[in-house]
Design an enzyme around this catalytic site. Structure first.
Site, short mmCIF file in Angstrom:
data_model
loop_
_atom_site.label_atom_id
_atom_site.label_comp_id
_atom_site.label_asym_id
_atom_site.label_seq_id
_atom_site.Cartn_x
_atom_site.Cartn_y
_atom_site.Cartn_z
N THR A 159 0.87 -1.19 0.00
CA THR A 159 0.00 0.00 0.00
C THR A 159 0.90 1.23 0.00
OG1 THR A 159 -1.84 -1.02 1.14
CG2 THR A 159 -1.53 1.34 1.54
N ARG A 214 -14.95 -6.57 0.11
CA ARG A 214 -14.19 -6.12 1.29
C ARG A 214 -13.53 -4.74 1.04
NH1 ARG A 214 -8.58 -4.67 2.55
NH2 ARG A 214 -8.19 -5.19 4.70
N GLY A 217 -10.87 -1.97 2.93
CA GLY A 217 -9.90 -1.85 4.04
C GLY A 217 -9.92 -0.46 4.66
N ASP A 218 -8.84 -0.13 5.31
CA ASP A 218 -8.76 1.14 6.03
C ASP A 218 -8.35 2.32 5.15
OD1 ASP A 218 -6.26 -0.23 5.77
OD2 ASP A 218 -5.36 1.27 7.08
N THR A 227 -0.52 1.84 6.80
CA THR A 227 -0.47 0.61 6.01
C THR A 227 -0.42 -0.57 6.97
OG1 THR A 227 0.78 -0.69 4.43
CG2 THR A 227 2.07 0.82 5.79
N GLY A 228 -1.12 -1.64 6.62
CA GLY A 228 -1.13 -2.80 7.49
C GLY A 228 -2.45 -3.53 7.39
N GLY A 252 -5.76 -3.93 7.50
CA GLY A 252 -6.74 -2.86 7.49
C GLY A 252 -7.87 -3.00 8.50
N1 ASP Z 1 -4.17 -1.44 4.73
C1 ASP Z 1 -4.42 -2.09 3.49
C2 ASP Z 1 -5.75 -2.78 3.57
O1 ASP Z 1 -6.01 -3.45 4.56
C3 ASP Z 1 -3.38 -3.06 3.08
C4 ASP Z 1 -1.94 -2.69 3.36
O2 ASP Z 1 -1.66 -1.64 3.87
O3 ASP Z 1 -1.03 -3.50 3.07
O4 ASP Z 1 -6.50 -2.72 2.64
#
Ligand code: ASP
Length: 348
Positions: free
Chosen positions: A208, A236, A238-239, A259-260, A262
């Site tokens: 991301t 789905r 995400g964040d 990032t992470g 989500g």
């Molecule tokens: N945060 C992103 C999500 O969950 C994915 C990522 O940051 O790697 O969609």
């Protein structure tokens, strides 16, 4: 007479000093957090990431240096990474369960608290531009799916076939994720849970992208763009497109791009929580980010990281994974990029 001459020269000195004193401006970017270690990246891959991160951070920095807005700076930096197959955003986005790409993005300005976001778009080449158009040209904050794409057409944004986002690397990640999901389902059918999500393997999802900047006018902005999570289904989201979870900017506190995993970033409203701790709790942005990433998220089992900038241009980039692709450039200094854990504990 002598005294007044002295006074005059002191006043002149003071005024010219004030004129030349540089307003702080800076940019920080990320290209995703996850299982990134030296054993996994070949020297050539490492170099490719470092080059692209440098290009992205410099693209944003040039906007700031020439007096442009933080909004333009974060847009330019994110565009470079969306157009690169190295990152999970735009070209290079992860695959959905069905084998396509659903993209999410958002942008926010810290002076007016206006924001724009898009979720689940499939044919817009640069989702960050669509998020920005939502903010600037619509009466809404968040658009999704077909409606968002219709709006993109009306705005004259560049459209592409969904296959534009394909890469072999991400396709292989989809196959691995589906295999893991199948095994988990066989082992304990109907037991899917957030904390045990078999598809959330930080090795497959990272990439991301995001950027946060402070311009010479003292305004903060943040932008985030992603393909989301490998093998995601049922629409789905995400964040990244959720204001306050994966992205936030407020001139009164700080700006954040995340990032992470989500789902955790949504539940812990990570970006807004960091800025709220600064605004109401009196802690520095770096301390607030550390608390959320290294304490709250770790306790909950959420993996990932953030880039943060406060209104004085102080940068921090904590993450609780092995690595996070990242870069920064502060007024008058050279760009700095990093991937592994080493520099993470010493943000400036
Ligand atoms: N945060 C992103 C999500 O969950 C994915 C990522 O940051 O790697 O969609």
């Amino acid at each position: 007479m002598r005294v007044s001459k002295l006074m005059l020269s002191l006043i002149t000195l003071f005024i010219s000093g004030a004129v030349v004193a540089q307003a702080p401006y800076a940019i920080v970017i990320h290209g995703g957090a996850g299982t990134i270690n030296k054993a996994q990246l070949s020297p050539a891959q490492q170099q490719a990431y470092e080059q692209k991160l440098t290009e992205a951070v410099n693209a944003g920095y040039q906007v700031l240096e020439s007096g442009g807005t933080s909004l333009d700076a974060v847009t330019q930096a994110v565009l470079v990474m969306e157009d690169s197959p190295l990152f999970n955003a735009g070209k290079g986005a992860v695959y959905t369960y069905e084998g396509g790409h659903d993209l999410d993005a958002s942008i926010m300005r810290g002076d007016t608290l206006e924001a724009g976001a898009v979720a689940g778009v499939t044919i817009v080449k640069n989702p960050v531009l669509l998020a920005r158009a939502v903010m600037e040209k619509s009466e809404h904050v968040m658009l999704s799916g077909k409606g968002a794409e219709e709006f993109a057409k009306l705005q004259g944004l560049q459209l592409v076939a969904n296959s534009h986002f394909d890469t072999e690397f991400r396709y292989n990640a989809l196959l691995k994720a589906k295999e893991a999901m199948k095994k988990a389902e066989q082992k304990s059918p109907h037991q899917a849970s957030l904390r045990l999500s078999p598809a959330w393997n930080p090795a497959w999802n990272m990439g991301t992208v995001g950027a946060v900047a402070l311009d010479k006018q003292g305004n903060l902005a943040a932008a985030t763009s992603t393909g989301g999570m490998t093998a995601k289904r049922y629409g789905r989201i995400g964040d990244a497109p959720i204001i306050g979870a994966g992205n936030f900017a407020d001139n009164q506190s700080c700006a954040v791009s995340a990032t992470g995993h989500g789902e955790f970033f949504i539940l812990y409203r990570v970006a807004a929580d960091i800025c709220a701790r600064v605004k109401y709790g009196g802690v520095s942005a770096a301390e607030a980010a550390d608390q959320v990433i290294h304490q709250e998220l770790v306790k909950a089992g959420g993996t990932g990281g953030v880039i943060v900038m406060d209104k004085q241009g102080n940068i921090s980039w904590p993450f609780n994974t092995e690595g996070m692709y990242r870069g920064k450039r502060v007024a008058g200094q050279a760009a700095q990029v990093a991937i592994f854990q080493d520099l993470a504990k010493k943000p400036q």
